[in-house]
Design a protein around this motif. Structure first.
Motif, mmCIF file in Angstrom:
data_model
loop_
_atom_site.group_PDB
_atom_site.id
_atom_site.type_symbol
_atom_site.label_atom_id
_atom_site.label_comp_id
_atom_site.label_asym_id
_atom_site.label_seq_id
_atom_site.Cartn_x
_atom_site.Cartn_y
_atom_site.Cartn_z
ATOM 1 N N VAL A 4 39.927 7.304 -27.299
ATOM 2 C CA VAL A 4 39.361 6.234 -28.125
ATOM 3 C C VAL A 4 39.308 4.932 -27.336
ATOM 4 C CG1 VAL A 4 39.755 4.820 -30.189
ATOM 5 C CG2 VAL A 4 40.043 7.296 -30.308
ATOM 6 N N VAL A 5 40.418 4.599 -26.669
ATOM 7 C CA VAL A 5 40.461 3.385 -25.848
ATOM 8 C C VAL A 5 39.466 3.496 -24.699
ATOM 9 C CG1 VAL A 5 41.942 1.977 -24.356
ATOM 10 C CG2 VAL A 5 42.850 2.938 -26.474
ATOM 11 N N MET A 6 39.427 4.682 -24.080
ATOM 12 C CA MET A 6 38.532 4.908 -22.961
ATOM 13 C C MET A 6 37.070 4.803 -23.402
ATOM 14 S SD MET A 6 37.533 8.390 -21.099
ATOM 15 C CE MET A 6 36.897 8.794 -22.698
ATOM 16 N N ALA A 7 36.750 5.304 -24.583
ATOM 17 C CA ALA A 7 35.367 5.258 -25.062
ATOM 18 C C ALA A 7 34.912 3.820 -25.261
ATOM 19 C CB ALA A 7 35.240 6.056 -26.355
ATOM 20 N N VAL A 8 35.779 2.989 -25.807
ATOM 21 C CA VAL A 8 35.442 1.572 -25.972
ATOM 22 C C VAL A 8 35.226 0.930 -24.607
ATOM 23 C CG1 VAL A 8 36.351 -0.663 -26.749
ATOM 24 C CG2 VAL A 8 36.629 1.366 -28.191
ATOM 25 N N GLN A 9 36.112 1.236 -23.672
ATOM 26 C CA GLN A 9 35.992 0.711 -22.312
ATOM 27 C C GLN A 9 34.683 1.154 -21.671
ATOM 28 O OE1 GLN A 9 39.347 1.557 -19.641
ATOM 29 N NE2 GLN A 9 37.849 2.300 -18.179
ATOM 30 N N VAL A 10 34.331 2.412 -21.804
ATOM 31 C CA VAL A 10 33.103 2.942 -21.202
ATOM 32 C C VAL A 10 31.870 2.288 -21.806
ATOM 33 C CG1 VAL A 10 31.662 5.021 -21.094
ATOM 34 C CG2 VAL A 10 34.049 5.134 -20.419
ATOM 35 N N VAL A 11 31.850 2.165 -23.122
ATOM 36 C CA VAL A 11 30.695 1.548 -23.778
ATOM 37 C C VAL A 11 30.542 0.097 -23.335
ATOM 38 C CG1 VAL A 11 29.781 0.793 -26.014
ATOM 39 C CG2 VAL A 11 30.665 3.116 -25.753
ATOM 40 N N LEU A 12 31.660 -0.626 -23.260
ATOM 41 C CA LEU A 12 31.585 -2.025 -22.831
ATOM 42 C C LEU A 12 31.122 -2.155 -21.383
ATOM 43 C CD1 LEU A 12 34.797 -3.569 -24.436
ATOM 44 C CD2 LEU A 12 32.418 -4.089 -25.002
ATOM 45 N N ILE A 13 31.719 -1.399 -20.488
ATOM 46 C CA ILE A 13 31.362 -1.503 -19.068
ATOM 47 C C ILE A 13 29.919 -1.074 -18.836
ATOM 48 C CG2 ILE A 13 31.813 -0.537 -16.770
ATOM 49 C CD1 ILE A 13 34.784 -0.474 -17.520
ATOM 50 N N THR A 14 29.520 0.034 -19.434
ATOM 51 C CA THR A 14 28.162 0.539 -19.247
ATOM 52 C C THR A 14 27.132 -0.397 -19.866
ATOM 53 O OG1 THR A 14 29.060 2.774 -19.282
ATOM 54 C CG2 THR A 14 26.682 2.563 -19.497
ATOM 55 N N SER A 15 27.398 -0.871 -21.080
ATOM 56 C CA SER A 15 26.462 -1.781 -21.746
ATOM 57 C C SER A 15 26.316 -3.085 -20.979
ATOM 58 C CB SER A 15 26.933 -2.077 -23.168
ATOM 59 O OG SER A 15 26.965 -0.905 -23.925
ATOM 60 N N MET A 16 27.436 -3.641 -20.533
ATOM 61 C CA MET A 16 27.359 -4.891 -19.773
ATOM 62 C C MET A 16 26.625 -4.694 -18.456
ATOM 63 S SD MET A 16 31.077 -6.583 -20.530
ATOM 64 C CE MET A 16 30.781 -7.980 -19.484
ATOM 65 N N SER A 17 26.849 -3.544 -17.812
ATOM 66 C CA SER A 17 26.181 -3.288 -16.534
ATOM 67 C C SER A 17 24.673 -3.188 -16.701
ATOM 68 C CB SER A 17 26.702 -1.997 -15.914
ATOM 69 O OG SER A 17 28.065 -2.104 -15.627
ATOM 70 N N VAL A 18 24.250 -2.488 -17.751
ATOM 71 C CA VAL A 18 22.816 -2.254 -17.929
ATOM 72 C C VAL A 18 22.125 -3.443 -18.582
ATOM 73 C CG1 VAL A 18 21.122 -0.815 -19.136
ATOM 74 C CG2 VAL A 18 23.048 0.244 -17.957
ATOM 75 N N PHE A 19 22.713 -3.972 -19.652
ATOM 76 C CA PHE A 19 22.011 -4.990 -20.424
ATOM 77 C C PHE A 19 22.320 -6.421 -19.977
ATOM 78 C CE2 PHE A 19 22.463 -1.360 -23.431
ATOM 79 C CZ PHE A 19 21.136 -0.984 -23.395
#
Length: 191
Positions: free
Chosen positions: A51-66
């Protein structure tokens, strides 16, 4: 490749250090005193960390792309799936290697042994000039498969047909590390 490296490294460190802390603080020993089976304990930890990792992944990936406007020719959903699987592999590997560490500092000492070789063999640096047998070492590292799948989606605009072998390998590694984690808890209690 750097996106995958960041996700892999942070997940590996957080999961490994957290699991070492669970053991050193006595939480894991108290949990092993309950009637829970080893696989239930490990699966509970993996799900909680996921759960913690999923939040981290979504944040890092979203910030990188958008936010950073990183090039993405393919689907953002495929990119999220790849980074989730890569992080799940790092999570289970971090938990597994934490069994060999007695302190958080010892867990950090695994970074040069686990993360740095993956950086060199993941495709971040050109490997055409080294011997082929040495290039073959990269075929056992999770970051190699995650980085290749990310390149396929982000640069070439690929989809399921192009990335499924890489996803299958990452999934198999995660499952394998999870199973080995269950057996690594035998030293605490036999069930």
């Amino acid at each position: 490749v750097l996106l995958g490296l960041i996700v892999f490294m942070f997940t590996f460190m957080i999961s490994g250090i957290s699991f070492v802390r669970e053991r050193t603080s006595g939480t894991l020993e108290r949990m092993m005193a309950t009637p829970l089976r080893r696989w239930e304990v490990i699966l509970g930890y993996v799900l909680a960390f996921f759960v913690v990792m999923a939040v981290q992944v979504v944040l890092i990936t979203s910030m990188s792309v958008f936010l950073l406007d990183m090039m993405l020719a393919g689907s953002f959903v495929w990119l999220l799936i790849i980074t989730m699987l890569l992080a799940a592999t790092a999570l289970t590997l971090g938990m597994l290697l934490s069994a060999a560490a007695r302190t958080e500092f010892q867990m950090i000492q695994f970074i040069p042994l686990v993360i740095i070789p993956q950086v060199f063999f993941s495709g971040l640096f050109p490997l055409e000039t080294i011997d082929s047998w040495l290039r073959g070492i990269g075929t056992v590292f999770p970051l190699t498969y995650g980085a290749e799948a990310m390149r396929e989606v982000m640069i070439r605009g690929g989809g399921w047909a192009e990335i499924w072998p890489n996803l299958a390998f990452l999934g198999a590694l995660s499952l394998g590390f999870l199973i080995i984690n269950i057996f690594a808890l035998k030293k605490y209690r036999k069930l």
